[in-house]
Design a protein around this motif. Structure first.
Motif, PDB file in Angstrom:
ATOM      1  N   ASP A  54       0.830  -1.208   0.000  1.00 28.76           N
ATOM      2  CA  ASP A  54       0.000   0.000   0.000  1.00 28.76           C
ATOM      3  C   ASP A  54       0.866   1.260   0.000  1.00 28.76           C
ATOM      4  O   ASP A  54       0.543   2.244  -0.667  1.00 28.76           O
ATOM      5  CB  ASP A  54      -0.931   0.036   1.218  1.00 28.76           C
ATOM      6  N   GLN A  57       2.138   1.720  -3.542  1.00 30.97           N
ATOM      7  CA  GLN A  57       1.064   2.174  -4.427  1.00 30.97           C
ATOM      8  C   GLN A  57       0.678   3.626  -4.150  1.00 30.97           C
ATOM      9  O   GLN A  57       0.448   4.397  -5.090  1.00 30.97           O
ATOM     10  CB  GLN A  57      -0.167   1.262  -4.296  1.00 30.97           C
ATOM     11  N   ASN A  58       0.610   4.011  -2.880  1.00 30.84           N
ATOM     12  CA  ASN A  58       0.260   5.390  -2.540  1.00 30.84           C
ATOM     13  C   ASN A  58       1.312   6.379  -3.030  1.00 30.84           C
ATOM     14  O   ASN A  58       0.968   7.440  -3.561  1.00 30.84           O
ATOM     15  CB  ASN A  58       0.043   5.548  -1.032  1.00 30.84           C
ATOM     16  N   LYS A  60       3.491   5.824  -5.536  1.00 36.74           N
ATOM     17  CA  LYS A  60       3.463   5.759  -7.000  1.00 36.74           C
ATOM     18  C   LYS A  60       2.285   6.569  -7.565  1.00 36.74           C
ATOM     19  O   LYS A  60       2.465   7.377  -8.471  1.00 36.74           O
ATOM     20  CB  LYS A  60       3.355   4.292  -7.425  1.00 36.74           C
ATOM     21  N   ASN A  61       1.111   6.349  -7.014  1.00 38.50           N
ATOM     22  CA  ASN A  61      -0.082   7.039  -7.511  1.00 38.50           C
ATOM     23  C   ASN A  61      -0.055   8.536  -7.232  1.00 38.50           C
ATOM     24  O   ASN A  61      -0.626   9.324  -7.991  1.00 38.50           O
ATOM     25  CB  ASN A  61      -1.346   6.420  -6.914  1.00 38.50           C
ATOM     26  N   GLY A  62       0.600   8.946  -6.168  1.00 38.64           N
ATOM     27  CA  GLY A  62       0.669  10.362  -5.838  1.00 38.64           C
ATOM     28  C   GLY A  62       1.756  11.110  -6.590  1.00 38.64           C
ATOM     29  O   GLY A  62       1.561  12.243  -7.027  1.00 38.64           O
ATOM     30  N   GLU A  64       3.455  10.176  -9.499  1.00 36.08           N
ATOM     31  CA  GLU A  64       3.476  10.120 -10.971  1.00 36.08           C
ATOM     32  C   GLU A  64       2.857  11.350 -11.631  1.00 36.08           C
ATOM     33  O   GLU A  64       3.490  11.968 -12.482  1.00 36.08           O
ATOM     34  CB  GLU A  64       2.825   8.832 -11.473  1.00 36.08           C
ATOM     35  N   PRO A  65       1.628  11.732 -11.271  1.00 37.14           N
ATOM     36  CA  PRO A  65       1.063  12.929 -11.915  1.00 37.14           C
ATOM     37  C   PRO A  65       1.877  14.192 -11.615  1.00 37.14           C
ATOM     38  O   PRO A  65       2.016  15.061 -12.464  1.00 37.14           O
ATOM     39  CB  PRO A  65      -0.345  13.054 -11.333  1.00 37.14           C
ATOM     40  N   GLU A  80      10.238   7.271 -11.800  1.00 40.75           N
ATOM     41  CA  GLU A  80       9.269   6.199 -11.617  1.00 40.75           C
ATOM     42  C   GLU A  80       9.957   4.835 -11.637  1.00 40.75           C
ATOM     43  O   GLU A  80       9.629   3.947 -10.838  1.00 40.75           O
ATOM     44  CB  GLU A  80       8.192   6.265 -12.700  1.00 40.75           C
TER      45      GLU A  80
END
Length: 96
Positions: A54, A57-58, A60-62, A64-65, A80
């Motif tokens: 988690d 993922q948190n 990575k998801n935060g 990247e954008p 990345e």
């Protein structure tokens, strides 16, 4: 032998960054932002430890954008890739 010793010393001088399950970035016992983390990654001055999948993922998801908006695509891809490699290394080490 000198090469191994040099690599070990380089690893020891890197800042350990911890990513919590909530995606909080902690380095040297201080909460950090994406800019500080990206600077350490680009300078090759850190090692990232994730509390869990988690946490990975948190982050990575935060991030990247954020990096794709601010930095060039090539740099964003390298950052990345580094984060994914750090997580893969941790998973492979923990599964032994």
């Amino acid at each position: 032998m000198k090469i191994k010793k040099k690599i070990c010393m380089e690893e020891q001088s890197k800042i350990i960054i911890r990513i919590t399950d909530e995606g909080i970035i902690i380095g040297d016992f201080l909460v950090m932002g994406y800019d500080e983390l990206i600077h350490l990654i680009v300078q090759e001055e850190c090692k990232i430890i994730f509390d869990s999948e988690d946490a990975f993922q948190n982050l990575k998801n935060g991030i990247e954008p954020y990096i794709e908006e601010i930095y060039c695509i090539q740099l964003a891809t390298e950052i990345e890739k580094f984060i994914a490699e750090q997580y893969a290394l941790q998973v492979s080490t923990n599964s032994l």
